[in-house]
Design a protein around this motif. Structure first.
Motif, short mmCIF file in Angstrom:
data_model
loop_
_atom_site.label_atom_id
_atom_site.label_comp_id
_atom_site.label_asym_id
_atom_site.label_seq_id
_atom_site.Cartn_x
_atom_site.Cartn_y
_atom_site.Cartn_z
N PRO A 169 0.81 -1.23 0.31
CA PRO A 169 -0.47 0.12 0.02
C PRO A 169 1.25 1.46 0.22
O PRO A 169 0.49 2.08 -0.11
N ALA A 170 1.91 1.43 -0.20
CA ALA A 170 3.14 2.09 0.01
C ALA A 170 2.83 3.37 -1.39
O ALA A 170 2.52 3.17 -2.40
N PRO A 171 3.00 4.84 -1.12
CA PRO A 171 2.77 5.34 -2.00
C PRO A 171 3.88 5.86 -2.82
O PRO A 171 5.06 5.68 -2.40
N ARG A 172 3.56 5.57 -4.41
CA ARG A 172 4.28 5.55 -5.01
C ARG A 172 5.57 7.20 -5.27
O ARG A 172 4.60 8.02 -4.81
N SER A 173 6.61 7.28 -5.99
CA SER A 173 7.48 8.53 -5.85
C SER A 173 7.04 9.46 -6.80
O SER A 173 6.55 9.05 -7.17
N ILE A 174 7.00 10.76 -6.55
CA ILE A 174 6.69 11.82 -6.87
C ILE A 174 7.80 12.62 -7.44
O ILE A 174 8.33 12.57 -6.97
N HIS A 175 8.01 13.30 -9.02
CA HIS A 175 8.37 13.78 -9.32
C HIS A 175 8.16 15.86 -8.44
O HIS A 175 7.30 15.72 -8.18
N GLU A 176 9.46 15.81 -8.40
CA GLU A 176 9.66 17.32 -8.13
C GLU A 176 8.04 18.84 -8.38
O GLU A 176 8.19 19.27 -7.30
N ASP A 177 8.27 18.55 -10.10
CA ASP A 177 7.74 18.74 -10.48
C ASP A 177 6.05 19.28 -10.29
O ASP A 177 5.06 20.31 -10.10
N HIS A 178 5.74 17.78 -9.55
CA HIS A 178 4.25 17.88 -8.61
C HIS A 178 4.40 18.22 -7.37
O HIS A 178 3.47 17.76 -7.45
#
Ligand SMILES: *[C@@H]1O[C@H](CO)[C@@H](O)[C@H](O)[C@H]1NC(C)=O
Ligand SMILES: *[C@@H]1O[C@H](CO)[C@@H](O)[C@H](O)[C@H]1NC(C)=O
Length: 477
Positions: A169-178
């Protein structure tokens, strides 16, 4: 009269025959152009949208930046723990004020990603910014920011925005622009590394496990949805990182490495598609009659010879009594070296034989490593010839040194020799990530022999241990 008749007659270039011949010619020309264009895109192996065939110009990565922007987790409407209500942590520390080599940054990214995972927060990744002295192209002084490479060109896995295994269930990584979209400034709580390190006595003290768990508790307990872990300037604190050089470069990190190797961050760490296509393009270099139907890398010994900057740097390391770095310190790996207690000016020679070995010593270490490994692997069997027959040389040595070394191995010691200089890049993206291609080749090799002080060697050992390569296949000078 003439005028009347000419009015009715078509000029020659409008005659039906000429027009249809011309039409057909244009049609065939277009067909030929399309075929040539298709053949060219096939040859460079480009994904749609990239036309980076020119090796003299840095890649622009339009295709990867576009794919990154469209990652499925970049969606505010996703339910908790992702989307607008998710919890996130961004380590501003990493993109830093200091432009570090990829290998130092890489280690940090993985540790930060694992810390975010254990804290049940989405990890925020940026791009890798190059220190000009490592960049494969001349520095473009017109650029406002240093040259950058998307993380997804260097590695794949959760740290580059890839998924966790199904059911996790871990949240996925997001890019800095988001990040500003999910975490506008009014939602962001800043935590200063220096304050935490002082409060919990982590400066030159505390093991890897202790430091990790202190941070994990802080990030879990804090009610803030968005946390930015940030650091003061280098002038205020020369070692402001969460996991600093004195932790990674000494034995305090050791109690954390087993857990980290088994983590999903380590287990999910794979070659990027750019690296993968370059390896496929170059696999034939390692193929011999014995390996046509097999994995050719199992018969390769990869050797990392750090010279160049290390010619001077090893003397500094000796003066600081620096020991092995990161993963190279694991006590159950076969080659241990602890610098003796300081005796001013007197242990340098012994130290240098490990840090900056001479050519003949290197060759002896290579052949001993092969003998040890073959003896263990084929216990009791008599080999007609050596199983490990190809050597892959990763080095920053000067061309003269490199050429003499390769020649000796080939002619005097009968090795099949491949070096970083033989790798053919299909496009500018592959050239940009040359160090990641070298790292992947060393990850796959049957035996790896590296420099115990080097973070590049340490990252290779990490990945080989993820792949469960035996202790005796990971050697140091
Ligand atoms: C060092 O760190 C440990 C935790 O690993 C802590 O208990 C101890 O108080 C610290 N000692 C000093 C001198 O900072
Ligand atoms: C330094 O090492 C040399 C041999 O390598 C030895 O002869 C000499 O006594 C040593 N000096 C000191 C001060 O330990």
């Amino acid at each position: 009269m003439e005028g009347e008749s000419t009015e009715k007659r078509r000029p020659w270039y409008k005659s039906k025959i000429v027009l249809s011949v011309l039409g057909a010619a244009i049609f065939f020309l277009l067909v030929i152009l399309v075929v040539l264009w298709a053949a060219k895109s096939r040859k460079t192996g480009d994904e749609p949208g990239s036309e980076e065939g020119d090796l003299d110009r840095p890649p622009r990565y339009h295709n990867l930046f576009e794919t990154q922007k469209k990652l499925p987790q970049h969606d505010l409407s996703l339910p908790f723990p992702e989307g607008a209500t998710g919890r996130y942590v961004k380590f501003t520390a990493q993109s830093g004020q200091r432009l570090l080599g990829w290998n130092n940054v890489f280690t940090e990214l993985l540790l930060h990603n694992y810390l975010a995972y254990k804290s049940r927060r989405g990890y925020v990744f940026g791009d890798y910014f190059w220190a000009p002295e490592h960049y494969p192209w001349p520095e473009d002084k017109a650029l406002e920011k240093p040259a950058r490479t998307p993380i997804s060109a260097l590695i794949s896995g959760p740290t580059a925005g890839g998924p966790w295994p199904p059911g996790d269930p871990a949240p996925r990584s997001i890019h800095e622009d988001h990040w500003p979209l999910v975490c506008p400034p009014e939602k962001v709580k800043k935590i200063w590394t220096t304050k935490v390190k002082e409060k919990y006595k982590m400066r030159d003290n505390g093991t890897g496990k202790y430091i990790f768990n202190v941070w994990k508790k802080i990030l879990i307990d804090d009610p803030a949805q968005c946390i930015e872990v940030t650091q003061p300037t280098i002038e205020e604190d020369p070692w402001p990182e969460v996991f600093d050089l004195f932790l990674l470069g000494g034995p305090r990190i050791l109690d954390f490495l087993d857990e980290f190797r088994e983590s999903l961050v380590s287990q999910g760490l794979k070659a990027s598609p750019v690296v993968e296509r370059s390896i496929q393009r170059n696999t034939h270099l390692f193929q011999t009659p014995e390996t046509v139907h097999h994995n050719p890398f199992s018969r390769v010994l990869a050797v990392h010879i750090r010279r160049g900057d290390y010619v001077g740097h090893c003397k500094n390391l000796a003066a600081w009594h620096a020991g092995f770095y990161g993963w190279n310190q694991l006590p159950w790996l076969p080659d241990r070296y602890a610098p003796p207690t300081p005796e001013p000016g007197n242990y340098t020679e012994e130290y240098l034989s490990h840090c900056l070995p001479e050519m003949d010593h290197i060759i002896k270490r290579i052949e001993d490593a092969r003998d040890d490994w073959e003896k263990e692997t084929f216990a009791g069997q008599k080999l007609e010839s050596h199983y490990i027959h190809t050597i892959y040389i990763l080095t920053n040595a000067l061309p003269e040194w490199h050429d003499e070394f390769a020649k000796k191995l080939k002619h005097d010691h009968k090795w099949n020799v491949v070096t970083s200089h033989d790798i053919v890049f299909g496009d500018a993206q592959e050239k940009d990530v040359g160090m990641a291609i070298d790292m992947e080749l060393a990850r796959r090799a049957g035996i790896f022999l590296g420099n115990g002080w080097s973070s590049f060697t340490s990252n290779i050992v990490h990945q080989r241990l993820i792949d469960k390569k035996t202790a005796l296949s990971n050697r140091f000078f």
